[in-house]
Design a protein around this motif. Structure first.
Motif, PDB file in Angstrom:
ATOM      1  N   ASN A  18       0.910  -1.257   0.088  1.00 34.58           N
ATOM      2  CA  ASN A  18       0.125  -0.001  -0.142  1.00 34.58           C
ATOM      3  C   ASN A  18       0.906   1.277  -0.087  1.00 34.58           C
ATOM      4  O   ASN A  18       0.492   2.257  -0.641  1.00 34.58           O
ATOM      5  CB  ASN A  18      -0.935  -0.099   1.203  1.00 34.58           C
ATOM      6  CG  ASN A  18      -2.007  -1.103   0.960  1.00 34.58           C
ATOM      7  OD1 ASN A  18      -2.358  -1.535   0.059  1.00 34.58           O
ATOM      8  ND2 ASN A  18      -2.645  -1.325   2.090  1.00 34.58           N
ATOM      9  N   ALA A  19       2.078   1.291   0.815  1.00 31.34           N
ATOM     10  CA  ALA A  19       2.887   2.396   0.780  1.00 31.34           C
ATOM     11  C   ALA A  19       3.414   2.850  -0.591  1.00 31.34           C
ATOM     12  O   ALA A  19       3.370   3.691  -0.983  1.00 31.34           O
ATOM     13  CB  ALA A  19       4.052   2.107   1.883  1.00 31.34           C
ATOM     14  N   ILE A  20       3.880   1.697  -1.170  1.00 34.58           N
ATOM     15  CA  ILE A  20       4.661   1.794  -2.568  1.00 34.58           C
ATOM     16  C   ILE A  20       3.595   2.469  -3.477  1.00 34.58           C
ATOM     17  O   ILE A  20       3.710   3.310  -4.386  1.00 34.58           O
ATOM     18  CB  ILE A  20       5.129   0.370  -2.968  1.00 34.58           C
ATOM     19  CG1 ILE A  20       6.261   0.116  -2.139  1.00 34.58           C
ATOM     20  CG2 ILE A  20       5.650   0.635  -4.471  1.00 34.58           C
ATOM     21  CD1 ILE A  20       6.680  -1.199  -2.194  1.00 34.58           C
ATOM     22  N   MET A  21       2.265   1.938  -3.562  1.00 33.16           N
ATOM     23  CA  MET A  21       1.058   2.126  -4.328  1.00 33.16           C
ATOM     24  C   MET A  21       0.744   3.923  -4.366  1.00 33.16           C
ATOM     25  O   MET A  21       0.568   4.368  -5.305  1.00 33.16           O
ATOM     26  CB  MET A  21      -0.056   1.429  -4.196  1.00 33.16           C
ATOM     27  CG  MET A  21       0.112   0.059  -4.855  1.00 33.16           C
ATOM     28  SD  MET A  21      -1.393  -1.286  -4.327  1.00 33.16           S
ATOM     29  CE  MET A  21      -2.785  -0.022  -4.580  1.00 33.16           C
ATOM     30  N   VAL A  22       0.910   4.271  -3.171  1.00 31.82           N
ATOM     31  CA  VAL A  22       0.377   5.779  -2.842  1.00 31.82           C
ATOM     32  C   VAL A  22       1.667   6.523  -3.054  1.00 31.82           C
ATOM     33  O   VAL A  22       1.873   7.792  -2.619  1.00 31.82           O
ATOM     34  CB  VAL A  22      -0.302   6.074  -1.670  1.00 31.82           C
ATOM     35  CG1 VAL A  22      -1.698   5.183  -1.710  1.00 31.82           C
ATOM     36  CG2 VAL A  22       0.302   5.560  -0.474  1.00 31.82           C
ATOM     37  N   GLY A  23       2.999   5.937  -3.389  1.00 30.87           N
ATOM     38  CA  GLY A  23       4.262   6.840  -3.192  1.00 30.87           C
ATOM     39  C   GLY A  23       4.844   7.105  -2.070  1.00 30.87           C
ATOM     40  O   GLY A  23       5.851   7.948  -2.034  1.00 30.87           O
ATOM     41  N   VAL A  64      10.623   1.087   8.804  1.00 32.39           N
ATOM     42  CA  VAL A  64      11.103   0.363   7.545  1.00 32.39           C
ATOM     43  C   VAL A  64      10.990   1.551   6.458  1.00 32.39           C
ATOM     44  O   VAL A  64      10.125   2.368   6.065  1.00 32.39           O
ATOM     45  CB  VAL A  64      10.067  -0.817   7.018  1.00 32.39           C
ATOM     46  CG1 VAL A  64      10.771  -1.075   5.750  1.00 32.39           C
ATOM     47  CG2 VAL A  64      10.244  -1.700   7.977  1.00 32.39           C
ATOM     48  N   ILE A  65      12.214   1.920   5.901  1.00 36.22           N
ATOM     49  CA  ILE A  65      12.521   2.760   4.855  1.00 36.22           C
ATOM     50  C   ILE A  65      12.515   2.039   3.635  1.00 36.22           C
ATOM     51  O   ILE A  65      13.573   1.279   3.491  1.00 36.22           O
ATOM     52  CB  ILE A  65      13.605   3.703   4.961  1.00 36.22           C
ATOM     53  CG1 ILE A  65      13.451   4.491   6.374  1.00 36.22           C
ATOM     54  CG2 ILE A  65      14.042   4.377   4.020  1.00 36.22           C
ATOM     55  CD1 ILE A  65      14.789   5.191   6.762  1.00 36.22           C
ATOM     56  N   ILE A  66      11.343   2.256   2.736  1.00 39.40           N
ATOM     57  CA  ILE A  66      11.349   1.212   1.538  1.00 39.40           C
ATOM     58  C   ILE A  66      12.374   1.849   0.588  1.00 39.40           C
ATOM     59  O   ILE A  66      13.225   1.117  -0.138  1.00 39.40           O
ATOM     60  CB  ILE A  66       9.786   1.252   0.999  1.00 39.40           C
ATOM     61  CG1 ILE A  66       9.051   0.750   2.210  1.00 39.40           C
ATOM     62  CG2 ILE A  66       9.811   0.387  -0.237  1.00 39.40           C
ATOM     63  CD1 ILE A  66       7.662   0.878   1.807  1.00 39.40           C
ATOM     64  N   ASN A  67      12.317   2.938   0.103  1.00 41.22           N
ATOM     65  CA  ASN A  67      13.481   3.749  -0.737  1.00 41.22           C
ATOM     66  C   ASN A  67      13.648   5.044  -0.260  1.00 41.22           C
ATOM     67  O   ASN A  67      12.879   5.682   0.674  1.00 41.22           O
ATOM     68  CB  ASN A  67      12.776   3.655  -2.094  1.00 41.22           C
ATOM     69  CG  ASN A  67      11.542   4.350  -2.351  1.00 41.22           C
ATOM     70  OD1 ASN A  67      10.783   4.007  -1.593  1.00 41.22           O
ATOM     71  ND2 ASN A  67      11.235   4.930  -3.203  1.00 41.22           N
ATOM     72  N   ASN A  68      14.799   5.655  -0.731  1.00 40.22           N
ATOM     73  CA  ASN A  68      14.966   7.050  -0.486  1.00 40.22           C
ATOM     74  C   ASN A  68      14.051   7.777  -1.299  1.00 40.22           C
ATOM     75  O   ASN A  68      13.767   7.675  -2.479  1.00 40.22           O
ATOM     76  CB  ASN A  68      16.435   7.389  -0.997  1.00 40.22           C
ATOM     77  CG  ASN A  68      17.448   6.671   0.163  1.00 40.22           C
ATOM     78  OD1 ASN A  68      17.227   6.465   1.236  1.00 40.22           O
ATOM     79  ND2 ASN A  68      18.587   6.196  -0.356  1.00 40.22           N
ATOM     80  N   GLU A  69      13.954   9.324  -0.976  1.00 38.41           N
ATOM     81  CA  GLU A  69      13.123  10.197  -1.633  1.00 38.41           C
ATOM     82  C   GLU A  69      13.781  10.393  -3.165  1.00 38.41           C
ATOM     83  O   GLU A  69      14.889  10.543  -3.207  1.00 38.41           O
ATOM     84  CB  GLU A  69      13.162  11.357  -0.811  1.00 38.41           C
ATOM     85  CG  GLU A  69      12.544  11.684   0.637  1.00 38.41           C
ATOM     86  CD  GLU A  69      10.914  11.415   0.365  1.00 38.41           C
ATOM     87  OE1 GLU A  69      10.543  12.271  -0.827  1.00 38.41           O
ATOM     88  OE2 GLU A  69      10.256  11.010   1.427  1.00 38.41           O
ATOM     89  N   GLY A  70      12.887  10.629  -3.903  1.00 33.62           N
ATOM     90  CA  GLY A  70      13.376  10.685  -5.381  1.00 33.62           C
ATOM     91  C   GLY A  70      13.739   9.521  -6.149  1.00 33.62           C
ATOM     92  O   GLY A  70      14.078   9.681  -7.261  1.00 33.62           O
ATOM     93  N   THR A  71      13.755   8.319  -5.489  1.00 37.25           N
ATOM     94  CA  THR A  71      14.048   7.222  -6.262  1.00 37.25           C
ATOM     95  C   THR A  71      13.036   6.181  -6.042  1.00 37.25           C
ATOM     96  O   THR A  71      12.244   6.236  -5.301  1.00 37.25           O
ATOM     97  CB  THR A  71      15.152   6.478  -5.380  1.00 37.25           C
ATOM     98  OG1 THR A  71      15.051   6.025  -4.125  1.00 37.25           O
ATOM     99  CG2 THR A  71      16.475   7.316  -5.429  1.00 37.25           C
ATOM    100  N   PRO A  72      12.856   5.399  -7.437  1.00 32.24           N
ATOM    101  CA  PRO A  72      11.590   4.647  -7.292  1.00 32.24           C
ATOM    102  C   PRO A  72      11.838   3.169  -6.457  1.00 32.24           C
ATOM    103  O   PRO A  72      12.993   2.903  -5.965  1.00 32.24           O
ATOM    104  CB  PRO A  72      11.682   4.227  -8.828  1.00 32.24           C
ATOM    105  CG  PRO A  72      13.126   4.274  -9.292  1.00 32.24           C
ATOM    106  CD  PRO A  72      13.485   5.380  -8.516  1.00 32.24           C
ATOM    107  N   ALA A  73      10.805   2.607  -5.922  1.00 34.67           N
ATOM    108  CA  ALA A  73      10.895   1.575  -5.142  1.00 34.67           C
ATOM    109  C   ALA A  73      11.487   0.377  -5.806  1.00 34.67           C
ATOM    110  O   ALA A  73      11.116   0.452  -7.285  1.00 34.67           O
ATOM    111  CB  ALA A  73       9.355   1.274  -4.520  1.00 34.67           C
ATOM    112  N   ARG A  74      12.209  -0.439  -5.322  1.00 26.10           N
ATOM    113  CA  ARG A  74      12.767  -1.582  -5.830  1.00 26.10           C
ATOM    114  C   ARG A  74      11.797  -2.772  -5.865  1.00 26.10           C
ATOM    115  O   ARG A  74      12.100  -3.771  -6.582  1.00 26.10           O
ATOM    116  CB  ARG A  74      14.215  -1.826  -5.331  1.00 26.10           C
ATOM    117  CG  ARG A  74      15.009  -0.921  -5.092  1.00 26.10           C
ATOM    118  CD  ARG A  74      16.380  -1.380  -4.510  1.00 26.10           C
ATOM    119  NE  ARG A  74      17.022  -0.261  -4.188  1.00 26.10           N
ATOM    120  CZ  ARG A  74      17.306  -0.058  -2.593  1.00 26.10           C
ATOM    121  NH1 ARG A  74      16.979  -0.812  -1.710  1.00 26.10           N
ATOM    122  NH2 ARG A  74      18.001   1.229  -2.577  1.00 26.10           N
TER     123      ARG A  74
END
Length: 133
Positions: A18-23, A64-74
């Motif tokens: 859900n977090a990845i889907m909403v950015g 949990v930090i999924i990805n850094n700001e400005g980078t797409p999720a892996r």
């Protein structure tokens, strides 16, 4: 709000999905040893950036930090394979390959939670928990 979830891993991966889907780039979930093992395996496989445990009452929080700001999720796709009503067990020779080796499965073995590649190297089978790509 209840801190107790019926299926801890399903709750964790649903929050990640859900977090990845909403950015969003990070999530916070109640801590358990099982969740820490799953997140640690995802971090070692390179799917999440980092995590830390924040002490709190009545229960610690897993940040949990999924990805850094400005980078797409892996993580493109993440799903639970073994469910409470239907457990999926495999031997070391039967561990599935996800997306021609570009993805991974997390397996609960007798030596802890690890990726499918690690389990194959150690000739261990177990319960398939998560499929991630």
């Amino acid at each position: 709000m209840s801190l107790q979830s019926t299926d801890q891993i399903a709750d964790l991966i649903t929050r990640i999905r859900n977090a990845i889907m909403v950015g969003k780039t990070e999530i916070r979930v109640p801590t358990s040893k099982l969740k820490i093992s799953v997140i640690d395996s995802l971090k070692n496989a390179g799917y999440i950036e980092s995590y830390e445990i924040e002490e709190a009452k009545p229960r610690s929080i897993l940040h949990v930090i999924i990805n850094n700001e400005g980078t797409p999720a892996r993580i493109t796709e993440i799903s639970k394979v073994s469910k409470p009503g239907r457990r999926v067990y495999v031997g070391s020779e039967e561990i599935p390959v996800v997306k021609s080796g570009r993805g991974a499965v997390l397996i609960s073995t007798s030596k802890g939670i690890m990726t499918g590649r690690e389990a194959k190297k150690q000739h261990l089978g177990g319960e398939i928990l998560v499929k991630v790509y």
